[in-house]
Design a protein around this motif. Structure first.
Motif, PDB file in Angstrom:
ATOM      1  N   VAL A  30       0.836  -1.203   0.000  1.00  0.00           N
ATOM      2  CA  VAL A  30       0.000   0.000   0.000  1.00  0.00           C
ATOM      3  C   VAL A  30       0.871   1.253   0.000  1.00  0.00           C
ATOM      4  O   VAL A  30       0.607   2.207  -0.747  1.00  0.00           O
ATOM      5  N   ILE A  31       1.900   1.272   0.813  1.00  0.00           N
ATOM      6  CA  ILE A  31       2.801   2.428   0.854  1.00  0.00           C
ATOM      7  C   ILE A  31       3.418   2.661  -0.519  1.00  0.00           C
ATOM      8  O   ILE A  31       3.417   3.774  -1.041  1.00  0.00           O
ATOM      9  N   LEU A  32       3.931   1.605  -1.124  1.00  0.00           N
ATOM     10  CA  LEU A  32       4.543   1.723  -2.443  1.00  0.00           C
ATOM     11  C   LEU A  32       3.505   2.133  -3.492  1.00  0.00           C
ATOM     12  O   LEU A  32       3.769   3.002  -4.327  1.00  0.00           O
ATOM     13  N   ALA A  33       2.326   1.552  -3.431  1.00  0.00           N
ATOM     14  CA  ALA A  33       1.276   1.871  -4.404  1.00  0.00           C
ATOM     15  C   ALA A  33       0.873   3.337  -4.324  1.00  0.00           C
ATOM     16  O   ALA A  33       0.629   3.976  -5.358  1.00  0.00           O
ATOM     17  N   LEU A  34       0.818   3.895  -3.136  1.00  0.00           N
ATOM     18  CA  LEU A  34       0.466   5.304  -2.980  1.00  0.00           C
ATOM     19  C   LEU A  34       1.519   6.201  -3.627  1.00  0.00           C
ATOM     20  O   LEU A  34       1.179   7.184  -4.295  1.00  0.00           O
ATOM     21  N   PHE A  35       2.782   5.878  -3.450  1.00  0.00           N
ATOM     22  CA  PHE A  35       3.830   6.667  -4.082  1.00  0.00           C
ATOM     23  C   PHE A  35       3.799   6.526  -5.593  1.00  0.00           C
ATOM     24  O   PHE A  35       3.954   7.511  -6.327  1.00  0.00           O
ATOM     25  N   VAL A  36       3.595   5.317  -6.086  1.00  0.00           N
ATOM     26  CA  VAL A  36       3.523   5.096  -7.530  1.00  0.00           C
ATOM     27  C   VAL A  36       2.354   5.880  -8.115  1.00  0.00           C
ATOM     28  O   VAL A  36       2.490   6.542  -9.150  1.00  0.00           O
ATOM     29  N   HIS A  37       1.219   5.829  -7.449  1.00  0.00           N
ATOM     30  CA  HIS A  37       0.047   6.569  -7.920  1.00  0.00           C
ATOM     31  C   HIS A  37       0.316   8.070  -7.918  1.00  0.00           C
ATOM     32  O   HIS A  37      -0.076   8.788  -8.854  1.00  0.00           O
ATOM     33  N   GLY A  38       0.973   8.540  -6.873  1.00  0.00           N
ATOM     34  CA  GLY A  38       1.310   9.955  -6.808  1.00  0.00           C
ATOM     35  C   GLY A  38       2.191  10.382  -7.967  1.00  0.00           C
ATOM     36  O   GLY A  38       1.929  11.408  -8.619  1.00  0.00           O
ATOM     37  N   TYR A  39       3.223   9.611  -8.233  1.00  0.00           N
ATOM     38  CA  TYR A  39       4.081   9.920  -9.379  1.00  0.00           C
ATOM     39  C   TYR A  39       3.285   9.898 -10.681  1.00  0.00           C
ATOM     40  O   TYR A  39       3.429  10.782 -11.522  1.00  0.00           O
ATOM     41  N   ALA A  40       2.462   8.891 -10.856  1.00  0.00           N
ATOM     42  CA  ALA A  40       1.676   8.782 -12.090  1.00  0.00           C
ATOM     43  C   ALA A  40       0.770  10.003 -12.263  1.00  0.00           C
ATOM     44  O   ALA A  40       0.675  10.566 -13.358  1.00  0.00           O
ATOM     45  N   SER A  41       0.131  10.421 -11.191  1.00  0.00           N
ATOM     46  CA  SER A  41      -0.764  11.579 -11.252  1.00  0.00           C
ATOM     47  C   SER A  41      -0.004  12.851 -11.607  1.00  0.00           C
ATOM     48  O   SER A  41      -0.456  13.652 -12.427  1.00  0.00           O
ATOM     49  N   ILE A  42       1.128  13.045 -10.981  1.00  0.00           N
ATOM     50  CA  ILE A  42       1.920  14.246 -11.235  1.00  0.00           C
ATOM     51  C   ILE A  42       2.439  14.259 -12.666  1.00  0.00           C
ATOM     52  O   ILE A  42       2.414  15.290 -13.344  1.00  0.00           O
ATOM     53  N   ILE A  43       2.887  13.123 -13.143  1.00  0.00           N
ATOM     54  CA  ILE A  43       3.416  13.047 -14.507  1.00  0.00           C
ATOM     55  C   ILE A  43       2.312  13.254 -15.534  1.00  0.00           C
ATOM     56  O   ILE A  43       2.481  14.009 -16.493  1.00  0.00           O
ATOM     57  N   VAL A  44       1.168  12.608 -15.355  1.00  0.00           N
ATOM     58  CA  VAL A  44       0.092  12.721 -16.338  1.00  0.00           C
ATOM     59  C   VAL A  44      -0.468  14.145 -16.403  1.00  0.00           C
ATOM     60  O   VAL A  44      -0.962  14.571 -17.441  1.00  0.00           O
ATOM     61  N   ASN A  45      -0.346  14.886 -15.314  1.00  0.00           N
ATOM     62  CA  ASN A  45      -0.802  16.278 -15.296  1.00  0.00           C
ATOM     63  C   ASN A  45       0.284  17.248 -15.757  1.00  0.00           C
ATOM     64  O   ASN A  45       0.121  18.457 -15.621  1.00  0.00           O
ATOM     65  N   ASN A  46       1.356  16.697 -16.292  1.00  0.00           N
ATOM     66  CA  ASN A  46       2.479  17.508 -16.798  1.00  0.00           C
ATOM     67  C   ASN A  46       3.062  18.439 -15.742  1.00  0.00           C
ATOM     68  O   ASN A  46       3.537  19.521 -16.059  1.00  0.00           O
ATOM     69  N   SER A  47       3.019  18.017 -14.492  1.00  0.00           N
ATOM     70  CA  SER A  47       3.580  18.816 -13.405  1.00  0.00           C
ATOM     71  C   SER A  47       4.999  18.384 -13.061  1.00  0.00           C
ATOM     72  O   SER A  47       5.636  18.994 -12.206  1.00  0.00           O
ATOM     73  N   LEU A  48       5.465  17.328 -13.702  1.00  0.00           N
ATOM     74  CA  LEU A  48       6.807  16.809 -13.447  1.00  0.00           C
ATOM     75  C   LEU A  48       7.334  16.197 -14.731  1.00  0.00           C
ATOM     76  O   LEU A  48       6.624  15.439 -15.396  1.00  0.00           O
ATOM     77  N   GLU A  49       8.552  16.529 -15.046  1.00  0.00           N
ATOM     78  CA  GLU A  49       9.180  15.918 -16.211  1.00  0.00           C
ATOM     79  C   GLU A  49       9.562  14.488 -15.859  1.00  0.00           C
ATOM     80  O   GLU A  49      10.138  14.232 -14.799  1.00  0.00           O
ATOM     81  N   TYR A  50       9.242  13.561 -16.736  1.00  0.00           N
ATOM     82  CA  TYR A  50       9.518  12.149 -16.504  1.00  0.00           C
ATOM     83  C   TYR A  50      11.017  11.903 -16.528  1.00  0.00           C
ATOM     84  O   TYR A  50      11.700  12.199 -17.503  1.00  0.00           O
ATOM     85  N   ASP A  51      11.533  11.380 -15.429  1.00  0.00           N
ATOM     86  CA  ASP A  51      12.944  11.010 -15.310  1.00  0.00           C
ATOM     87  C   ASP A  51      12.988   9.614 -14.695  1.00  0.00           C
ATOM     88  O   ASP A  51      12.899   9.451 -13.479  1.00  0.00           O
ATOM     89  N   GLU A  52      13.092   8.618 -15.556  1.00  0.00           N
ATOM     90  CA  GLU A  52      12.987   7.230 -15.115  1.00  0.00           C
ATOM     91  C   GLU A  52      13.982   6.875 -14.014  1.00  0.00           C
ATOM     92  O   GLU A  52      13.620   6.222 -13.038  1.00  0.00           O
ATOM     93  N   GLU A  53      15.212   7.280 -14.153  1.00  0.00           N
ATOM     94  CA  GLU A  53      16.233   6.936 -13.161  1.00  0.00           C
ATOM     95  C   GLU A  53      15.951   7.573 -11.803  1.00  0.00           C
ATOM     96  O   GLU A  53      16.122   6.932 -10.766  1.00  0.00           O
ATOM     97  N   LEU A  54      15.526   8.814 -11.807  1.00  0.00           N
ATOM     98  CA  LEU A  54      15.205   9.499 -10.556  1.00  0.00           C
ATOM     99  C   LEU A  54      14.005   8.848  -9.878  1.00  0.00           C
ATOM    100  O   LEU A  54      14.032   8.576  -8.666  1.00  0.00           O
ATOM    101  N   ILE A  55      12.964   8.582 -10.648  1.00  0.00           N
ATOM    102  CA  ILE A  55      11.767   7.946 -10.091  1.00  0.00           C
ATOM    103  C   ILE A  55      12.095   6.549  -9.576  1.00  0.00           C
ATOM    104  O   ILE A  55      11.669   6.163  -8.486  1.00  0.00           O
ATOM    105  N   LYS A  56      12.881   5.806 -10.324  1.00  0.00           N
ATOM    106  CA  LYS A  56      13.297   4.471  -9.887  1.00  0.00           C
ATOM    107  C   LYS A  56      14.035   4.550  -8.549  1.00  0.00           C
ATOM    108  O   LYS A  56      13.750   3.764  -7.629  1.00  0.00           O
ATOM    109  N   ALA A  57      14.952   5.495  -8.430  1.00  0.00           N
ATOM    110  CA  ALA A  57      15.701   5.653  -7.177  1.00  0.00           C
ATOM    111  C   ALA A  57      14.771   6.004  -6.021  1.00  0.00           C
ATOM    112  O   ALA A  57      14.894   5.445  -4.918  1.00  0.00           O
ATOM    113  N   HIS A  58      13.830   6.900  -6.259  1.00  0.00           N
ATOM    114  CA  HIS A  58      12.882   7.284  -5.206  1.00  0.00           C
ATOM    115  C   HIS A  58      12.017   6.103  -4.785  1.00  0.00           C
ATOM    116  O   HIS A  58      11.794   5.884  -3.587  1.00  0.00           O
ATOM    117  N   LEU A  59      11.519   5.353  -5.759  1.00  0.00           N
ATOM    118  CA  LEU A  59      10.644   4.214  -5.431  1.00  0.00           C
ATOM    119  C   LEU A  59      11.417   3.106  -4.715  1.00  0.00           C
ATOM    120  O   LEU A  59      10.873   2.441  -3.830  1.00  0.00           O
TER     121      LEU A  59
END
Length: 75
Positions: A30-59
């Motif tokens: 659940v903790i991981l899913a909430l963070f993944v959902h948060g990233y997905a929401s921010i990215i889809v709303n164009n509020s964050l540039e997609y950076d796979e390596e950074l997101i991978k490190a954070h997750l």
């Protein structure tokens, strides 16, 4: 959601990887899913540039931190 039969294979695989009981593993999920959902929401709303390596490190940090927190809480 967390108790759906479709998640059983995912939760079971995760449980083997983290060596926690099923309820603890669900908490980590659940903790991981909430963070993944948060990233997905921010990215889809164009509020964050997609950076796979950074997101991978954070997750990875979130996952590791969640496991450690659950293990610490079980002591």
């Amino acid at each position: 959601m967390i108790n759906s039969k479709e998640l059983v294979p995912v939760i079971s695989a995760m449980q083997e990887a983290v060596n926690l009981d099923i309820e603890q593993t669900k908490e980590v999920f659940v903790i991981l899913a909430l963070f993944v959902h948060g990233y997905a929401s921010i990215i889809v709303n164009n509020s964050l540039e997609y950076d796979e390596e950074l997101i991978k490190a954070h997750l990875e940090r979130v996952y590791t931190g969640a496991v450690l927190a659950i293990e610490e809480g079980a002591k």
